[in-house]
Motif scaffolding. Structure first.
Motif, PDB file in Angstrom:
ATOM      1  N   ALA A 125       0.841  -1.206   0.000  1.00 35.95           N
ATOM      2  CA  ALA A 125       0.000   0.000   0.000  1.00 35.95           C
ATOM      3  C   ALA A 125       0.876   1.256   0.000  1.00 35.95           C
ATOM      4  N   HIS A 126       1.934   1.237   0.774  1.00 32.37           N
ATOM      5  CA  HIS A 126       2.850   2.377   0.834  1.00 32.37           C
ATOM      6  C   HIS A 126       3.541   2.582  -0.528  1.00 32.37           C
ATOM      7  N   SER A 127       3.988   1.490  -1.105  1.00 27.45           N
ATOM      8  CA  SER A 127       4.654   1.556  -2.397  1.00 27.45           C
ATOM      9  C   SER A 127       3.708   2.100  -3.480  1.00 27.45           C
ATOM     10  N   LEU A 128       2.495   1.603  -3.492  1.00 29.82           N
ATOM     11  CA  LEU A 128       1.523   2.059  -4.487  1.00 29.82           C
ATOM     12  C   LEU A 128       1.156   3.523  -4.276  1.00 29.82           C
ATOM     13  N   ALA A 129       1.014   3.932  -3.033  1.00 26.62           N
ATOM     14  CA  ALA A 129       0.699   5.329  -2.741  1.00 26.62           C
ATOM     15  C   ALA A 129       1.827   6.236  -3.211  1.00 26.62           C
ATOM     16  N   ASN A 130       3.068   5.797  -2.996  1.00 32.54           N
ATOM     17  CA  ASN A 130       4.220   6.603  -3.444  1.00 32.54           C
ATOM     18  C   ASN A 130       4.313   6.662  -4.966  1.00 32.54           C
ATOM     19  N   SER A 131       3.975   5.564  -5.648  1.00 32.49           N
ATOM     20  CA  SER A 131       4.059   5.556  -7.114  1.00 32.49           C
ATOM     21  C   SER A 131       2.949   6.409  -7.729  1.00 32.49           C
ATOM     22  N   GLU A 132       1.811   6.504  -7.049  1.00 31.47           N
ATOM     23  CA  GLU A 132       0.715   7.356  -7.540  1.00 31.47           C
ATOM     24  C   GLU A 132       1.070   8.836  -7.420  1.00 31.47           C
ATOM     25  N   LEU A 133       1.919   9.182  -6.456  1.00 27.00           N
ATOM     26  CA  LEU A 133       2.330  10.571  -6.266  1.00 27.00           C
ATOM     27  C   LEU A 133       3.350  11.012  -7.302  1.00 27.00           C
ATOM     28  N   SER A 134       4.022  10.039  -7.917  1.00 28.07           N
ATOM     29  CA  SER A 134       5.094  10.372  -8.888  1.00 28.07           C
ATOM     30  C   SER A 134       4.529  10.734 -10.232  1.00 28.07           C
TER      31      SER A 134
END
Length: 82
Positions: A73-82
């Motif tokens: 979830a953390h990884s996906l949230a960070n990739s959505e911000l990029s």
């Protein structure tokens, strides 16, 4: 101190997946978060009784699975911000 901080502290002090008295450091932040989630659930009537009946080997699997979900979830949230 808010409820999330309390849950993390309880998870640190009483790791769900370990025998009483065992208290090694969690391998990473996600594992610590998983312990905190379990600590929060363990404070809720009905759930805590069932959680305490779970075998230690299964507890380890539960905490590991939660930690993987939290990391993803953390990884996906960070990739959505990029």
């Amino acid at each position: 101190m808010n409820d999330a901080e309390i849950a993390l502290n309880i998870g640190d002090k009483y790791p769900y997946e370990l025998h009483p008295g065992d208290n090694p450091e969690p391998p990473d932040w996600a594992h610590r978060a998983a312990r905190g989630v379990i600590a929060d659930l363990d404070d809720r009537s009905g759930i805590k009784h069932e959680l305490r009946r779970v075998r230690v080997d299964d507890r380890k699997d539960i905490v590991a699975s939660l930690a993987q979900i939290i990391r993803l979830a953390h990884s996906l949230a960070n990739s959505e911000l990029s």
